[in-house]
Design a protein around this motif. Structure first.
Motif, mmCIF file in Angstrom:
data_model
loop_
_atom_site.group_PDB
_atom_site.id
_atom_site.type_symbol
_atom_site.label_atom_id
_atom_site.label_comp_id
_atom_site.label_asym_id
_atom_site.label_seq_id
_atom_site.Cartn_x
_atom_site.Cartn_y
_atom_site.Cartn_z
ATOM 1 N N TYR A 222 -7.296 14.886 0.810
ATOM 2 C CA TYR A 222 -7.127 16.087 -0.012
ATOM 3 C C TYR A 222 -6.789 15.722 -1.450
ATOM 4 C CZ TYR A 222 -6.941 19.028 4.144
ATOM 5 O OH TYR A 222 -7.247 19.688 5.303
ATOM 6 N N LYS A 223 -7.144 16.630 -2.349
ATOM 7 C CA LYS A 223 -6.755 16.527 -3.752
ATOM 8 C C LYS A 223 -5.984 17.786 -4.114
ATOM 9 C CE LYS A 223 -8.593 16.544 -8.441
ATOM 10 N NZ LYS A 223 -9.806 16.645 -9.259
ATOM 11 N N CYS A 224 -4.801 17.600 -4.688
ATOM 12 C CA CYS A 224 -4.006 18.713 -5.197
ATOM 13 C C CYS A 224 -4.045 18.622 -6.713
ATOM 14 C CB CYS A 224 -2.562 18.617 -4.703
ATOM 15 S SG CYS A 224 -1.447 19.713 -5.595
ATOM 16 N N SER A 225 -4.493 19.682 -7.371
ATOM 17 C CA SER A 225 -4.650 19.672 -8.827
ATOM 18 C C SER A 225 -3.449 20.212 -9.580
ATOM 19 C CB SER A 225 -5.888 20.482 -9.217
ATOM 20 O OG SER A 225 -7.029 19.910 -8.653
ATOM 21 N N ASN A 226 -2.408 20.630 -8.890
ATOM 22 C CA ASN A 226 -1.258 21.218 -9.568
ATOM 23 C C ASN A 226 0.030 20.757 -8.902
ATOM 24 O OD1 ASN A 226 0.211 22.758 -11.332
ATOM 25 N ND2 ASN A 226 -0.346 24.722 -10.447
ATOM 26 N N TYR A 227 0.158 19.440 -8.734
ATOM 27 C CA TYR A 227 1.319 18.869 -8.061
ATOM 28 C C TYR A 227 2.556 19.048 -8.934
ATOM 29 C CZ TYR A 227 4.078 15.536 -5.426
ATOM 30 O OH TYR A 227 5.052 14.960 -4.674
ATOM 31 N N ARG B 133 -2.646 14.806 -7.264
ATOM 32 C CA ARG B 133 -2.194 14.062 -6.085
ATOM 33 C C ARG B 133 -3.336 13.946 -5.092
ATOM 34 N NH1 ARG B 133 1.152 16.375 -1.152
ATOM 35 N NH2 ARG B 133 1.643 14.451 -0.057
ATOM 36 N N TYR B 134 -3.583 12.728 -4.593
ATOM 37 C CA TYR B 134 -4.532 12.480 -3.518
ATOM 38 C C TYR B 134 -3.748 12.009 -2.308
ATOM 39 C CZ TYR B 134 -8.230 12.587 -7.022
ATOM 40 O OH TYR B 134 -9.089 12.973 -8.015
ATOM 41 N N GLY C 73 -7.815 21.021 -2.119
ATOM 42 C CA GLY C 73 -9.106 21.057 -1.456
ATOM 43 C C GLY C 73 -9.422 19.750 -0.781
ATOM 44 N N PRO C 74 -10.180 19.804 0.331
ATOM 45 C CA PRO C 74 -10.575 18.577 1.024
ATOM 46 C C PRO C 74 -11.655 17.850 0.233
ATOM 47 C CG PRO C 74 -11.583 20.470 2.073
ATOM 48 C CD PRO C 74 -10.675 21.006 1.001
ATOM 49 N N LEU C 75 -11.618 16.525 0.273
ATOM 50 C CA LEU C 75 -12.631 15.702 -0.390
ATOM 51 C C LEU C 75 -13.610 15.088 0.593
ATOM 52 C CD1 LEU C 75 -10.485 13.820 -3.057
ATOM 53 C CD2 LEU C 75 -11.871 15.863 -3.349
ATOM 54 N N THR C 76 -13.310 15.176 1.878
ATOM 55 C CA THR C 76 -14.165 14.563 2.887
ATOM 56 C C THR C 76 -14.843 15.634 3.735
ATOM 57 O OG1 THR C 76 -12.161 14.277 4.221
ATOM 58 C CG2 THR C 76 -12.949 12.365 3.040
ATOM 59 N N ALA C 77 -16.024 15.307 4.224
ATOM 60 C CA ALA C 77 -16.789 16.231 5.066
ATOM 61 C C ALA C 77 -16.134 16.383 6.428
ATOM 62 C CB ALA C 77 -18.221 15.709 5.227
ATOM 63 N N SER C 78 -16.426 17.486 7.083
ATOM 64 C CA SER C 78 -15.818 17.757 8.391
ATOM 65 C C SER C 78 -16.263 16.759 9.455
ATOM 66 C CB SER C 78 -16.138 19.185 8.837
ATOM 67 O OG SER C 78 -17.545 19.361 8.933
ATOM 68 N N GLU C 79 -17.430 16.097 9.270
ATOM 69 C CA GLU C 79 -17.914 15.108 10.245
ATOM 70 C C GLU C 79 -17.233 13.761 10.096
ATOM 71 O OE1 GLU C 79 -20.376 16.098 7.687
ATOM 72 O OE2 GLU C 79 -20.461 17.975 8.768
ATOM 73 N N PRO D 80 0.816 -1.213 0.000
ATOM 74 C CA PRO D 80 0.000 0.000 0.000
ATOM 75 C C PRO D 80 0.855 1.270 0.000
ATOM 76 C CG PRO D 80 0.000 -0.997 2.175
ATOM 77 C CD PRO D 80 0.732 -1.942 1.256
ATOM 78 N N CYS D 81 0.358 2.278 -0.683
ATOM 79 C CA CYS D 81 0.962 3.613 -0.681
ATOM 80 C C CYS D 81 -0.010 4.535 0.038
ATOM 81 C CB CYS D 81 1.160 4.125 -2.108
ATOM 82 S SG CYS D 81 2.137 3.049 -3.152
ATOM 83 N N ASN D 82 0.490 5.571 0.691
ATOM 84 C CA ASN D 82 -0.400 6.477 1.408
ATOM 85 C C ASN D 82 -0.766 7.714 0.598
ATOM 86 O OD1 ASN D 82 1.969 7.875 1.546
ATOM 87 N ND2 ASN D 82 2.127 7.847 3.769
ATOM 88 N N GLU D 83 -0.316 7.776 -0.655
ATOM 89 C CA GLU D 83 -0.741 8.840 -1.554
ATOM 90 C C GLU D 83 -0.729 8.290 -2.973
ATOM 91 O OE1 GLU D 83 2.838 11.613 -2.949
ATOM 92 O OE2 GLU D 83 2.390 11.810 -0.820
#
Length: 104
Positions: free
Chosen positions: A28-33, A19-20, A42-48, A4-7
């Protein structure tokens, strides 16, 4: 199987590096790695939701391995705060592949 990789990073059809990754319980998703300016992250998961594990299993990344490139994503998370809402564990697994065959 693969380890497994963590990203996870890849180049999309537009030539952009994506990059995720997991940071402090948030996916998070980075669109300009690799620069990742603030506007491209930006975050992909809700704060809850508190993501406890995010693993990517990658296979077929070499054109000579005769495998279609794919990634299996495994997510473990806790939803709810345990006070106002009951806390429950979520486990999700999915496998994705690129659209174009990459077999020699």
């Amino acid at each position: 199987g693969s380890l497994p990789c963590n990203e996870f990073q890849f180049t999309n059809i537009k030539g952009e590096r994506i990059r995720y990754y997991l940071n402090s319980g948030v996916i998070y998703k980075c669109s300009n790695y690799p620069t990742c300016p603030a506007a491209s992250v930006g975050p992909l998961t809700a704060s809850e939701v508190n993501v406890t594990d995010l693993d990517f299993y990658i296979s077929g990344e070499s054109p000579s391995d005769r495998l279609q490139p794919r990634v299996t994503i495994v997510v473990r998370a806790l939803a709810g705060d345990g006070v106002e809402r009951e806390s429950s564990e979520i486990r999700i697994q999915t496998t994705i592949s690129q659209r174009v065959l990459d077999l020699l």
